[in-house]
Scaffold this motif. Sequence first.
Motif, PDB file in Angstrom:
ATOM      1  N   PRO A  32      46.596  32.607  43.950  1.00 33.34           N
ATOM      2  CA  PRO A  32      46.524  32.920  42.510  1.00 33.34           C
ATOM      3  C   PRO A  32      45.239  33.633  42.081  1.00 33.34           C
ATOM      4  CG  PRO A  32      47.409  30.731  42.816  1.00 33.34           C
ATOM      5  CD  PRO A  32      46.948  31.203  44.174  1.00 33.34           C
ATOM      6  N   ASN A  33      44.152  33.470  42.855  1.00 36.15           N
ATOM      7  CA  ASN A  33      42.915  34.182  42.514  1.00 36.15           C
ATOM      8  C   ASN A  33      42.847  35.551  43.211  1.00 36.15           C
ATOM      9  OD1 ASN A  33      42.346  33.544  45.167  1.00 36.15           O
ATOM     10  ND2 ASN A  33      40.731  32.089  44.682  1.00 36.15           N
ATOM     11  N   PHE A  34      43.954  35.954  43.819  1.00 38.53           N
ATOM     12  CA  PHE A  34      44.133  37.246  44.480  1.00 38.53           C
ATOM     13  C   PHE A  34      43.278  37.412  45.730  1.00 38.53           C
ATOM     14  CE2 PHE A  34      45.821  37.695  40.275  1.00 38.53           C
ATOM     15  CZ  PHE A  34      47.108  38.064  40.593  1.00 38.53           C
ATOM     16  N   GLN A  35      42.980  36.315  46.368  1.00 40.91           N
ATOM     17  CA  GLN A  35      42.386  36.329  47.697  1.00 40.91           C
ATOM     18  C   GLN A  35      43.532  36.307  48.711  1.00 40.91           C
ATOM     19  OE1 GLN A  35      38.619  35.583  48.543  1.00 40.91           O
ATOM     20  NE2 GLN A  35      38.885  36.902  46.779  1.00 40.91           N
ATOM     21  N   ILE A  36      43.306  36.899  49.864  1.00 46.40           N
ATOM     22  CA  ILE A  36      44.290  36.827  50.939  1.00 46.40           C
ATOM     23  C   ILE A  36      44.115  35.455  51.578  1.00 46.40           C
ATOM     24  CG2 ILE A  36      45.049  37.801  53.134  1.00 46.40           C
ATOM     25  CD1 ILE A  36      43.851  40.502  52.110  1.00 46.40           C
ATOM     26  N   SER A 112      51.921  42.397  42.879  1.00 43.25           N
ATOM     27  CA  SER A 112      50.464  42.420  43.019  1.00 43.25           C
ATOM     28  C   SER A 112      50.026  42.231  44.462  1.00 43.25           C
ATOM     29  CB  SER A 112      49.822  41.366  42.108  1.00 43.25           C
ATOM     30  OG  SER A 112      50.154  40.072  42.538  1.00 43.25           O
ATOM     31  N   VAL A 113      50.883  41.657  45.293  1.00 40.76           N
ATOM     32  CA  VAL A 113      50.578  41.557  46.725  1.00 40.76           C
ATOM     33  C   VAL A 113      50.437  42.969  47.295  1.00 40.76           C
ATOM     34  CG1 VAL A 113      51.467  40.813  48.969  1.00 40.76           C
ATOM     35  CG2 VAL A 113      51.695  39.320  46.978  1.00 40.76           C
ATOM     36  N   GLU A 114      51.306  43.869  46.853  1.00 45.73           N
ATOM     37  CA  GLU A 114      51.217  45.258  47.308  1.00 45.73           C
ATOM     38  C   GLU A 114      49.912  45.891  46.844  1.00 45.73           C
ATOM     39  OE1 GLU A 114      53.381  46.186  49.492  1.00 45.73           O
ATOM     40  OE2 GLU A 114      54.618  44.415  49.151  1.00 45.73           O
ATOM     41  N   TRP A 115      49.438  45.489  45.668  1.00 46.23           N
ATOM     42  CA  TRP A 115      48.161  46.015  45.181  1.00 46.23           C
ATOM     43  C   TRP A 115      47.032  45.625  46.130  1.00 46.23           C
ATOM     44  CZ3 TRP A 115      48.372  44.082  39.411  1.00 46.23           C
ATOM     45  CH2 TRP A 115      49.438  44.707  38.769  1.00 46.23           C
ATOM     46  N   VAL A 116      47.107  44.409  46.669  1.00 51.97           N
ATOM     47  CA  VAL A 116      46.067  43.944  47.600  1.00 51.97           C
ATOM     48  C   VAL A 116      46.056  44.845  48.832  1.00 51.97           C
ATOM     49  CG1 VAL A 116      45.344  42.040  49.079  1.00 51.97           C
ATOM     50  CG2 VAL A 116      46.052  41.575  46.734  1.00 51.97           C
ATOM     51  N   THR A 155      36.428  41.208  46.938  1.00 54.04           N
ATOM     52  CA  THR A 155      37.045  40.645  45.728  1.00 54.04           C
ATOM     53  C   THR A 155      36.150  39.577  45.114  1.00 54.04           C
ATOM     54  OG1 THR A 155      39.256  41.131  46.542  1.00 54.04           O
ATOM     55  CG2 THR A 155      39.091  39.469  44.820  1.00 54.04           C
ATOM     56  N   CYS A 156      35.519  38.754  45.952  1.00 56.45           N
ATOM     57  CA  CYS A 156      34.581  37.744  45.433  1.00 56.45           C
ATOM     58  C   CYS A 156      33.460  38.415  44.646  1.00 56.45           C
ATOM     59  CB  CYS A 156      33.966  36.938  46.568  1.00 56.45           C
ATOM     60  SG  CYS A 156      35.079  35.788  47.360  1.00 56.45           S
ATOM     61  N   ASN A 163      42.948  41.012  39.696  1.00 51.10           N
ATOM     62  CA  ASN A 163      42.143  40.121  38.858  1.00 51.10           C
ATOM     63  C   ASN A 163      42.009  40.691  37.448  1.00 51.10           C
ATOM     64  OD1 ASN A 163      40.245  39.529  41.719  1.00 51.10           O
ATOM     65  ND2 ASN A 163      41.221  37.868  40.615  1.00 51.10           N
ATOM     66  N   ARG A 164      41.761  41.990  37.377  1.00 46.39           N
ATOM     67  CA  ARG A 164      41.610  42.617  36.062  1.00 46.39           C
ATOM     68  C   ARG A 164      42.940  42.650  35.302  1.00 46.39           C
ATOM     69  NH1 ARG A 164      37.979  44.986  39.379  1.00 46.39           N
ATOM     70  NH2 ARG A 164      39.233  46.724  40.127  1.00 46.39           N
ATOM     71  N   TYR A 165      44.021  42.934  35.991  1.00 47.24           N
ATOM     72  CA  TYR A 165      45.331  43.012  35.349  1.00 47.24           C
ATOM     73  C   TYR A 165      45.766  41.653  34.797  1.00 47.24           C
ATOM     74  CZ  TYR A 165      50.279  44.036  34.642  1.00 47.24           C
ATOM     75  OH  TYR A 165      51.531  44.194  34.092  1.00 47.24           O
ATOM     76  N   PHE A 166      45.584  40.596  35.598  1.00 48.12           N
ATOM     77  CA  PHE A 166      46.031  39.263  35.196  1.00 48.12           C
ATOM     78  C   PHE A 166      44.930  38.438  34.531  1.00 48.12           C
ATOM     79  CE2 PHE A 166      49.107  40.328  38.560  1.00 48.12           C
ATOM     80  CZ  PHE A 166      50.273  40.183  37.836  1.00 48.12           C
ATOM     81  N   ASP A 167      43.760  39.043  34.349  1.00 47.11           N
ATOM     82  CA  ASP A 167      42.624  38.380  33.694  1.00 47.11           C
ATOM     83  C   ASP A 167      42.279  37.054  34.374  1.00 47.11           C
ATOM     84  OD1 ASP A 167      40.554  38.289  31.871  1.00 47.11           O
ATOM     85  OD2 ASP A 167      41.737  37.221  30.355  1.00 47.11           O
TER      86      ASP A 167
END
Length: 190
Positions: A32-36, A112-116, A155-156, A163-167
């Motif tokens: 959920p924090n967009f870390q792999i 958003s996984v594709e964004w990563v 990302t950290c 992160n920016r898209y989903f705030d």
Amino acid sequence: MFTICRPTVGQEAMYNGWKRQHKVKYQCVVLPNFQIGDWFGPAAGRAHNSQVLADSTLMARLQGMRGRLDVDLCVYGDPTYPVHDVLVRAPKGRMTIAMEAYATLMSHYRESVEWVFGEMGELWPFVTDVRRKTTGSRATSKEDCVAALLTNYHTCRYGSVANRYFDTLPPSMSEYRAMYHLHLDNRKMQ
């Protein structure tokens, strides 16, 4: 999936008919924090997503985590994945209005996984450089794995598109390192 040079041996295994290119596949879980959070691969470009999932043992590991943590956890996946008690996916066929709303909402997160993966390619161009991606000649899968780890560190420090898209906020570097060391300590105890 990353495009690779046409292999001289075993090219039919690497050919992905859907993309009409030679590919290597990776499966990743984005937290959920967009870390792999989990990275598996490479798999042959021809491999079906359900086969890559089975080979990764992700479902068994999630079930084990669920038992150890006593938490009802699951992951949301692509509709091509098989139904599983720790994997939720958009329903197929006729849906109620509520089911459609849920599927629409969750599809944004799944995309958003594709964004990563896209961000990984932008940050570390060697993972998408087709000329460098040849089977058997270099450790490209290790390079891809290192790129995933470096993407987490990036990302950290700077956040990500997602992160920016989903705030949302990524963990700090020290929080990330602490999570990683906790994971390694847990693996040693098993």
